[in-house]
Design a protein around this motif. Structure first.
Motif, PDB file in Angstrom:
ATOM      1  N   ASN A  26      -7.999  13.064   5.920  1.00  0.00           N
ATOM      2  CA  ASN A  26      -7.369  12.934   6.976  1.00  0.00           C
ATOM      3  C   ASN A  26      -8.134  13.648   8.229  1.00  0.00           C
ATOM      4  O   ASN A  26      -8.848  14.642   8.191  1.00  0.00           O
TER       5      ASN A  26
ATOM      6  N   VAL B 161       0.882  -0.994   0.054  1.00  0.00           N
ATOM      7  CA  VAL B 161      -0.057  -0.101  -0.057  1.00  0.00           C
ATOM      8  C   VAL B 161       0.832   1.297  -0.056  1.00  0.00           C
ATOM      9  O   VAL B 161       1.584   1.406   0.908  1.00  0.00           O
ATOM     10  N   THR B 162       0.892   2.143  -0.992  1.00  0.00           N
ATOM     11  CA  THR B 162       1.646   3.216  -1.380  1.00  0.00           C
ATOM     12  C   THR B 162       0.630   4.409  -0.539  1.00  0.00           C
ATOM     13  O   THR B 162      -0.543   4.330  -1.060  1.00  0.00           O
ATOM     14  N   VAL B 163       0.988   5.145   0.443  1.00  0.00           N
ATOM     15  CA  VAL B 163       0.261   6.415   0.837  1.00  0.00           C
ATOM     16  C   VAL B 163       0.933   7.575   0.532  1.00  0.00           C
ATOM     17  O   VAL B 163       2.238   7.821   0.804  1.00  0.00           O
TER      18      VAL B 163
ATOM     19  N   VAL C 107       0.833  11.645   0.563  1.00  0.00           N
ATOM     20  CA  VAL C 107       0.710  12.592   1.353  1.00  0.00           C
ATOM     21  C   VAL C 107       0.828  14.029   0.444  1.00  0.00           C
ATOM     22  O   VAL C 107      -0.119  14.945   0.619  1.00  0.00           O
TER      23      VAL C 107
ATOM     24  N   ALA D 211      -3.174   2.089  -3.566  1.00  0.00           N
ATOM     25  CA  ALA D 211      -2.795   3.478  -3.147  1.00  0.00           C
ATOM     26  C   ALA D 211      -3.721   4.200  -2.440  1.00  0.00           C
ATOM     27  O   ALA D 211      -4.725   4.247  -2.713  1.00  0.00           O
ATOM     28  N   ILE D 212      -3.376   4.973  -1.596  1.00  0.00           N
ATOM     29  CA  ILE D 212      -3.937   5.935  -0.808  1.00  0.00           C
ATOM     30  C   ILE D 212      -3.500   7.318  -0.921  1.00  0.00           C
ATOM     31  O   ILE D 212      -2.584   7.713  -0.736  1.00  0.00           O
TER      32      ILE D 212
ATOM     33  N   THR E 269      -3.892  10.880   0.340  1.00  0.00           N
ATOM     34  CA  THR E 269      -4.475  11.559   1.532  1.00  0.00           C
ATOM     35  C   THR E 269      -4.699  12.868   1.659  1.00  0.00           C
ATOM     36  O   THR E 269      -4.095  13.553   0.504  1.00  0.00           O
TER      37      THR E 269
END
Length: 170
Positions: free
Chosen positions: A135, A56-58, A60, A87-88, A90
């Protein structure tokens, strides 16, 4: 620690070792020094439980070309190992006024749709594997609409990881 520019952050080869299960739990990554066989923190014979079951790639913030190259490199290794990937993206509320006004608007925003498409092209991830999440930063209570996006992403992580393990045992 993430994948930053200018050789700071986790080294790509250390992430690849982690994918294969060679990095022990609790190991502190050292940006200037790659983990090698024989080092404290290196697991020479990883079990299936030690391996990564989903990547999982987060994300920002905006990604530099250098960070994109690093992520693609890791993704390629994960793909070779048949590890599912998500992927997330945020802080979508900071990027889009519509999403800030009402978390229900996250997937209605043309701007965020463009960002998902752009990220999909940069990394080669299918659009349906990229999740948008607001977030909690200054809120003092939770919100069902915000939670719904977070839980949706979490559920897909579990489903993809479970599918990975099921296929390994077939």
């Amino acid at each position: 620690m993430g994948m930053e520019q200018n050789n700071s952050g986790v080294h790509v080869d250390d992430v690849k070792l982690a994918l294969r299960g060679h990095v022990t739990e609790g190991y502190k990554f050292i940006p200037q020094q790659q983990l090698r066989e024989g080092d404290l923190g290196y697991r020479s014979c990883p079990s299936l439980n030690d391996r990564v079951h989903i990547l999982v790639t987060v994300v920002v913030s905006l990604l530099s070309e250098e960070v994109v190259k690093k992520l693609r490199n890791v993704r390629l290794t994960a793909s070779e190992m048949d590890i599912p990937q998500l992927a997330i993206l945020t802080k979508v509320d900071e990027a889009c006024p519509e999403a800030e006004q009402d978390p229900k608007n996250i997937y209605k925003s043309k701007y965020l749709k463009e960002q998902v498409d752009k990220f999909s092209q940069l990394l080669g991830l299918p659009v349906n594997c990229i999740f948008l999440v607001k977030n909690y930063s200054s809120e003092i209570s939770t919100d069902d609409d915000t939670d719904a996006h977070i839980l949706c992403a979490l559920k897909q992580m579990i489903v993809y990881g479970d599918d990975f393990l099921t296929h390994l045992n077939d």
